[in-house]
Design a protein around this motif. Sequence first.
Motif, PDB file in Angstrom:
ATOM      1  N   ARG A 143      41.772  33.371  36.407  1.00 37.96           N
ATOM      2  CA  ARG A 143      40.444  33.817  36.851  1.00 37.96           C
ATOM      3  C   ARG A 143      40.393  35.332  36.739  1.00 37.96           C
ATOM      4  O   ARG A 143      41.207  36.030  37.349  1.00 37.96           O
ATOM      5  CB  ARG A 143      40.170  33.400  38.303  1.00 37.96           C
ATOM      6  CG  ARG A 143      40.098  31.905  38.544  1.00 37.96           C
ATOM      7  CD  ARG A 143      39.628  31.625  39.960  1.00 37.96           C
ATOM      8  NE  ARG A 143      39.613  30.207  40.269  1.00 37.96           N
ATOM      9  CZ  ARG A 143      40.593  29.573  40.871  1.00 37.96           C
ATOM     10  NH1 ARG A 143      41.675  30.238  41.239  1.00 37.96           N
ATOM     11  NH2 ARG A 143      40.512  28.281  41.131  1.00 37.96           N
ATOM     12  N   ARG A 144      39.433  35.825  35.968  1.00 43.61           N
ATOM     13  CA  ARG A 144      39.263  37.258  35.789  1.00 43.61           C
ATOM     14  C   ARG A 144      37.833  37.628  36.164  1.00 43.61           C
ATOM     15  O   ARG A 144      36.908  36.840  35.938  1.00 43.61           O
ATOM     16  CB  ARG A 144      39.552  37.669  34.340  1.00 43.61           C
ATOM     17  CG  ARG A 144      40.992  37.401  33.919  1.00 43.61           C
ATOM     18  CD  ARG A 144      41.968  38.254  34.702  1.00 43.61           C
ATOM     19  NE  ARG A 144      43.347  37.984  34.318  1.00 43.61           N
ATOM     20  CZ  ARG A 144      44.147  37.141  34.947  1.00 43.61           C
ATOM     21  NH1 ARG A 144      43.696  36.480  36.010  1.00 43.61           N
ATOM     22  NH2 ARG A 144      45.385  36.959  34.551  1.00 43.61           N
ATOM     23  N   PRO A 145      37.622  38.809  36.722  1.00 45.40           N
ATOM     24  CA  PRO A 145      36.257  39.206  37.095  1.00 45.40           C
ATOM     25  C   PRO A 145      35.330  39.237  35.886  1.00 45.40           C
ATOM     26  O   PRO A 145      35.689  39.732  34.812  1.00 45.40           O
ATOM     27  CB  PRO A 145      36.450  40.609  37.696  1.00 45.40           C
ATOM     28  CG  PRO A 145      37.883  40.645  38.129  1.00 45.40           C
ATOM     29  CD  PRO A 145      38.630  39.810  37.136  1.00 45.40           C
ATOM     30  N   GLN A 146      34.138  38.665  36.065  1.00 45.63           N
ATOM     31  CA  GLN A 146      33.088  38.644  35.050  1.00 45.63           C
ATOM     32  C   GLN A 146      33.535  37.954  33.769  1.00 45.63           C
ATOM     33  O   GLN A 146      33.082  38.288  32.680  1.00 45.63           O
ATOM     34  CB  GLN A 146      32.610  40.073  34.742  1.00 45.63           C
ATOM     35  CG  GLN A 146      32.038  40.806  35.950  1.00 45.63           C
ATOM     36  CD  GLN A 146      31.597  42.211  35.616  1.00 45.63           C
ATOM     37  OE1 GLN A 146      31.812  42.697  34.517  1.00 45.63           O
ATOM     38  NE2 GLN A 146      30.977  42.887  36.579  1.00 45.63           N
ATOM     39  N   GLN A 147      34.432  36.990  33.892  1.00 43.42           N
ATOM     40  CA  GLN A 147      34.885  36.211  32.741  1.00 43.42           C
ATOM     41  C   GLN A 147      34.978  34.747  33.142  1.00 43.42           C
ATOM     42  O   GLN A 147      35.125  34.413  34.318  1.00 43.42           O
ATOM     43  CB  GLN A 147      36.257  36.698  32.234  1.00 43.42           C
ATOM     44  CG  GLN A 147      36.254  38.108  31.681  1.00 43.42           C
ATOM     45  CD  GLN A 147      37.622  38.497  31.143  1.00 43.42           C
ATOM     46  OE1 GLN A 147      38.518  37.670  31.021  1.00 43.42           O
ATOM     47  NE2 GLN A 147      37.780  39.769  30.807  1.00 43.42           N
ATOM     48  N   SER A 194      40.722  29.576  46.172  1.00 45.14           N
ATOM     49  CA  SER A 194      39.626  30.506  45.895  1.00 45.14           C
ATOM     50  C   SER A 194      40.076  31.958  45.920  1.00 45.14           C
ATOM     51  O   SER A 194      39.430  32.821  45.321  1.00 45.14           O
ATOM     52  CB  SER A 194      38.503  30.291  46.910  1.00 45.14           C
ATOM     53  OG  SER A 194      38.956  30.593  48.223  1.00 45.14           O
ATOM     54  N   HIS A 247      43.673  38.338  51.415  1.00 42.68           N
ATOM     55  CA  HIS A 247      42.540  39.031  50.802  1.00 42.68           C
ATOM     56  C   HIS A 247      42.684  40.542  50.928  1.00 42.68           C
ATOM     57  O   HIS A 247      42.390  41.287  49.982  1.00 42.68           O
ATOM     58  CB  HIS A 247      41.243  38.559  51.459  1.00 42.68           C
ATOM     59  CG  HIS A 247      40.022  39.239  50.926  1.00 42.68           C
ATOM     60  ND1 HIS A 247      39.558  39.051  49.638  1.00 42.68           N
ATOM     61  CD2 HIS A 247      39.165  40.137  51.495  1.00 42.68           C
ATOM     62  CE1 HIS A 247      38.476  39.773  49.445  1.00 42.68           C
ATOM     63  NE2 HIS A 247      38.213  40.445  50.551  1.00 42.68           N
ATOM     64  N   ASN A 260      45.321  41.632  48.456  1.00 40.78           N
ATOM     65  CA  ASN A 260      44.827  41.602  47.084  1.00 40.78           C
ATOM     66  C   ASN A 260      43.911  42.780  46.779  1.00 40.78           C
ATOM     67  O   ASN A 260      43.878  43.288  45.662  1.00 40.78           O
ATOM     68  CB  ASN A 260      44.071  40.293  46.836  1.00 40.78           C
ATOM     69  CG  ASN A 260      45.000  39.107  46.772  1.00 40.78           C
ATOM     70  OD1 ASN A 260      46.197  39.244  46.532  1.00 40.78           O
ATOM     71  ND2 ASN A 260      44.462  37.921  47.007  1.00 40.78           N
ATOM     72  N   ARG A 261      43.170  43.213  47.789  1.00 44.06           N
ATOM     73  CA  ARG A 261      42.297  44.370  47.588  1.00 44.06           C
ATOM     74  C   ARG A 261      43.033  45.686  47.756  1.00 44.06           C
ATOM     75  O   ARG A 261      42.431  46.748  47.653  1.00 44.06           O
ATOM     76  CB  ARG A 261      41.131  44.309  48.578  1.00 44.06           C
ATOM     77  CG  ARG A 261      40.197  43.127  48.343  1.00 44.06           C
ATOM     78  CD  ARG A 261      38.945  43.250  49.164  1.00 44.06           C
ATOM     79  NE  ARG A 261      38.225  44.479  48.841  1.00 44.06           N
ATOM     80  CZ  ARG A 261      37.090  44.863  49.433  1.00 44.06           C
ATOM     81  NH1 ARG A 261      36.579  44.107  50.396  1.00 44.06           N
ATOM     82  NH2 ARG A 261      36.491  45.982  49.101  1.00 44.06           N
ATOM     83  N   GLY A 307      47.267  40.725  42.145  1.00 43.44           N
ATOM     84  CA  GLY A 307      46.564  39.651  42.834  1.00 43.44           C
ATOM     85  C   GLY A 307      47.499  38.546  43.264  1.00 43.44           C
ATOM     86  O   GLY A 307      48.725  38.652  43.212  1.00 43.44           O
ATOM     87  N   GLN A 352      44.006  34.683  41.850  1.00 44.50           N
ATOM     88  CA  GLN A 352      43.582  35.090  40.510  1.00 44.50           C
ATOM     89  C   GLN A 352      44.219  34.201  39.437  1.00 44.50           C
ATOM     90  O   GLN A 352      43.668  34.036  38.354  1.00 44.50           O
ATOM     91  CB  GLN A 352      43.953  36.548  40.241  1.00 44.50           C
ATOM     92  CG  GLN A 352      43.043  37.564  40.902  1.00 44.50           C
ATOM     93  CD  GLN A 352      43.278  37.648  42.402  1.00 44.50           C
ATOM     94  OE1 GLN A 352      44.376  37.387  42.871  1.00 44.50           O
ATOM     95  NE2 GLN A 352      42.250  38.015  43.141  1.00 44.50           N
TER      96      GLN A 352
END
Length: 273
Positions: free
Chosen positions: A161-165, A139, A100, A103-104, A10, A142
Amino acid sequence: MLESLLAVGGLLLLRDSVQWEGRSLLKALIKKSVLWLVYHDLYRDPLNWSKTGEAFPGGPLGVLRAMCRKTDPRPVTVALDSLSWLLLHLPCTTLCQTLHAVNRQDSSPGDSFPVEQVRVLGLLHEELHGPGPVGALSSLAQTEVTLSGTAGQASAHILYRRPQQHPTHKTQWFSILPDFSLDLQGGPPLASQPHPHPHTLQVDPTTHLTFNLHLSKKEKEAKDSLTLPFQFSSEKQQALLCPGLGQATSYIFYEPDVYDDLDQEDPDDDLDI
């Protein structure tokens, strides 16, 4: 903590200022992560107008996309020095869309081996930009590292920043050695903590006050036993309900006027309602 910044992919956003530059930390992270280095100088001649080298199609963003389309499946670290230069020459939306996509780990149909992990190190001089571009890049990141410090020693405020955390915040004090190695410290420098001089007289701020902040034991007892005028004590209640013989009793005498309405059945007759 700074050593673990390169453990995930990221966008890693380094935010520096005039007081605390971030290029030394960027070089230290590059030195720690790189096995072999490919250097592209797009600052002097991004469009190859001087005809001194190969012209990169798509400019700086084209080079960024090309570096993420290698056939080698090993992780790739891309260092951008700096994102501020790109923001000053490219639209913010175009830059954010490219980051973006990187990152993906988007790959084109012609890629034989998609890249497993892409790390982007971006240095941002946030004082050169408004809150809109800085917030847009923030934004996408990560991990954010905001540089500050005190007493000549730098500190890094790290936001993960971590997904779902929930986002986590950490602070790391460090210094950069001449060979761009990281020297990590456990806390703020001792020089930043104020120490009074042994020969300096300590001035009491309550010395010249016109009132006393400290009461003695007798003064506290006198204060607690004092009845304030607005307090309705039991003595006042008994004096009002049961007046003594020596106390005068008050009466109210009222003589009705001609226009007074004393009709008890309809007291609001004069109001025409």
